[in-house]
Design a protein around this motif. Structure first.
Motif, PDB file in Angstrom:
ATOM      1  N   PHE A 130       0.802  -1.132   0.121  1.00  0.00           N
ATOM      2  CA  PHE A 130       0.030  -0.059  -0.003  1.00  0.00           C
ATOM      3  C   PHE A 130       0.794   1.344  -0.106  1.00  0.00           C
ATOM      4  N   VAL A 165      -0.629  -1.516  -4.647  1.00  0.00           N
ATOM      5  CA  VAL A 165      -1.939  -0.655  -4.734  1.00  0.00           C
ATOM      6  C   VAL A 165      -1.632   0.716  -4.930  1.00  0.00           C
ATOM      7  N   HIS A 166      -2.352   1.489  -5.822  1.00  0.00           N
ATOM      8  CA  HIS A 166      -1.949   2.795  -5.913  1.00  0.00           C
ATOM      9  C   HIS A 166      -2.971   3.744  -5.659  1.00  0.00           C
ATOM     10  N   LEU A 167      -3.364   3.955  -4.276  1.00  0.00           N
ATOM     11  CA  LEU A 167      -4.387   4.745  -3.875  1.00  0.00           C
ATOM     12  C   LEU A 167      -4.601   5.943  -4.704  1.00  0.00           C
ATOM     13  N   LEU A 168      -3.421   6.727  -4.746  1.00  0.00           N
ATOM     14  CA  LEU A 168      -3.668   7.976  -5.200  1.00  0.00           C
ATOM     15  C   LEU A 168      -4.260   8.133  -6.845  1.00  0.00           C
ATOM     16  N   ASP A 169      -3.796   6.955  -7.411  1.00  0.00           N
ATOM     17  CA  ASP A 169      -4.089   6.951  -8.839  1.00  0.00           C
ATOM     18  C   ASP A 169      -5.630   6.700  -9.036  1.00  0.00           C
ATOM     19  N   GLY A 170      -6.381   6.313  -8.149  1.00  0.00           N
ATOM     20  CA  GLY A 170      -7.804   6.043  -8.175  1.00  0.00           C
ATOM     21  C   GLY A 170      -8.295   7.561  -7.890  1.00  0.00           C
ATOM     22  N   LEU A 171      -7.894   8.108  -7.124  1.00  0.00           N
ATOM     23  CA  LEU A 171      -8.527   9.588  -6.824  1.00  0.00           C
ATOM     24  C   LEU A 171      -8.095  10.358  -8.127  1.00  0.00           C
ATOM     25  N   LEU A 172      -7.045  10.138  -8.581  1.00  0.00           N
ATOM     26  CA  LEU A 172      -6.444  11.307  -9.784  1.00  0.00           C
ATOM     27  C   LEU A 172      -7.536  10.691 -11.067  1.00  0.00           C
ATOM     28  N   THR A 173      -7.629   9.487 -11.283  1.00  0.00           N
ATOM     29  CA  THR A 173      -8.625   8.943 -12.162  1.00  0.00           C
ATOM     30  C   THR A 173     -10.117   9.789 -12.033  1.00  0.00           C
ATOM     31  N   LEU A 174     -10.490   9.715 -10.816  1.00  0.00           N
ATOM     32  CA  LEU A 174     -11.769  10.330 -10.635  1.00  0.00           C
ATOM     33  C   LEU A 174     -11.756  11.689 -10.913  1.00  0.00           C
ATOM     34  N   PRO A 231       3.226   4.064  -1.580  1.00  0.00           N
ATOM     35  CA  PRO A 231       2.894   4.658  -2.940  1.00  0.00           C
ATOM     36  C   PRO A 231       4.318   4.794  -3.639  1.00  0.00           C
TER      37      PRO A 231
END
Lengths: 223, 223
Positions: free
Chosen positions: A179, A195-204, A181
């Motif tokens: 987890f 897991v790239h948590l930030l990537d999901g936020l940037l995609t959003l 980054p």
DNA sequence: TAGATTGTTAATCGATTAACAATC
DNA sequence: TAGATTGTTAATCGATTAACAATC
């Protein structure tokens, strides 16, 4: 030597397996006995064709004129996903995220048993979080080998993540779920899932931005 | 009316944008001034061709014989990702996961400002977590509209997730980032990004299982 | 100018969808 | 048996890679 050519299953298919598994689990809960590829596809937003193609990567689980037996297919997919044997996990890093994951019941429910958390912070070592003990990071190699731990979850800060992965690579661990980054690397034979948590936020953020732009364009066009 | 046909950018490309962004940020940090599609691809494991195709979805950012200016490209991609304006976030659910996300510096660093956590637990309401106050869930609609909050993060238990999404749909919120293990739906104009933590773990388990099987097959073959 | 590297078109590859014979 | 639905082959679609003229 065509006989041992392993037909490589594409990542796209693999990433859909958990969806099938979850959906079938829900159908099972509702006591649904059989399901057709069409119905399964409808629920998941896939075509019936895709469902059949996906499943046929692993065997012939259906029956013409009948469809698929929900319980049987559920168990088959569980087996494919490696859920037929219990997995033993440790979490490295007993911060908020480590604690959150330690208390996340869904893992246990699928056979992932969390044996311990590890940390370097003396204030945490010796305590326990929802019944999971926090051990000293110093003891991790011994603990993993002794308890035949399968999977290690990394929730330490970015700076220490690779170092932890290196330590883990010296053990009998088989998988790392990271987890932090950074893209961590591990020794041969150790599977890593970053897991790239930030990537999901940037995609959003991208999609929000895009929809705003699209609306603007529409307005301009209407004028 | 060909002129306003919006060339739809594929999801595959969109999901790569954060990788480019991150990589360019790191190059910028190292004071690298220019980078070719070949070099960028090498770092990220993409082909040079793919890098150029991806970027050309959004404009012509390079220069023949030179490549791409790192700083300029970094800023362009930030703009595409919607990172040129600051986003305001709230986190719904002040449990361990909500607390973990509230303390995650990477979000602020990219312009996602966390204004508040919301919860129904009276023991948490009024407290603050790493400087972020926990408010009463009752006040969320007012708070979001008053403060022009963009994004809401859902970290409540599965049972309450859809209900929270429904409440959020009554506000001016633009995006929902959902960590509860259900696919939540929101009102029109609200973009939803569902995170499926368990899916990643199951994919890891599949790959561990697969590599074990492959090794077994190899052994059988060697005998 | 010569070398490098882009933007873009064409070729290839892979994944999804359609169609249908096999069969429960 | 007749209807339903699979497994599987063929057709289509989309994404990746290769090639190269344009040009800095």
């Amino acid at each position: 030597m065509a006989s041992d050519e392993v037909k490589k299953v594409s990542l796209a298919v693999i990433r859909r397996l958990p969806k099938y598994h979850k959906c079938l689990g829900e159908l099972l809960q509702k006591n649904v006995e059989r399901v057709s590829s069409q119905e399964l596809g409808r629920i998941l937003g896939f075509t019936a064709s895709q469902v059949r193609q996906d499943l046929n990567n692993f065997g012939e689980f259906g029956q013409q004129g009948y469809g698929y037996n929900v319980e049987q297919l559920y168990n088959e997919i569980a087996k494919i996903l490696g859920l037929n044997t219990e997995h033993k996990m440790v979490i490295v890093g007993a911060g908020k995220l480590g604690q959150a994951l330690a208390g996340y019941g869904d893992f246990e429910r699928h056979g992932f048993k969390i044996l311990a958390l590890f940390d370097v912070n003396p204030n945490l070592i010796g305590s326990s979080i929802r019944g999971v003990p926090v051990h000293d990071m110093k003891d991790i190699i011994y603990f993993i080998n002794e308890n035949e731990v399968d999977i290690a979850v990394i929730t330490v800060p970015r700076e220490n993540a690779q170092e932890v992965a290196d330590t883990l690579s010296q053990t009998l661990i088989k998988g790392i779920w990271n987890f932090a980054p950074v893209e961590v690397k591990a020794g041969p034979g150790v599977i890593v899932e970053n897991v790239h948590l930030l990537d999901g936020l940037l995609t959003l953020s991208y999609r929000m931005n895009e929809s705003r732009l699209t609306q603007k364009l529409k307005k301009i066009h209407e004028e």
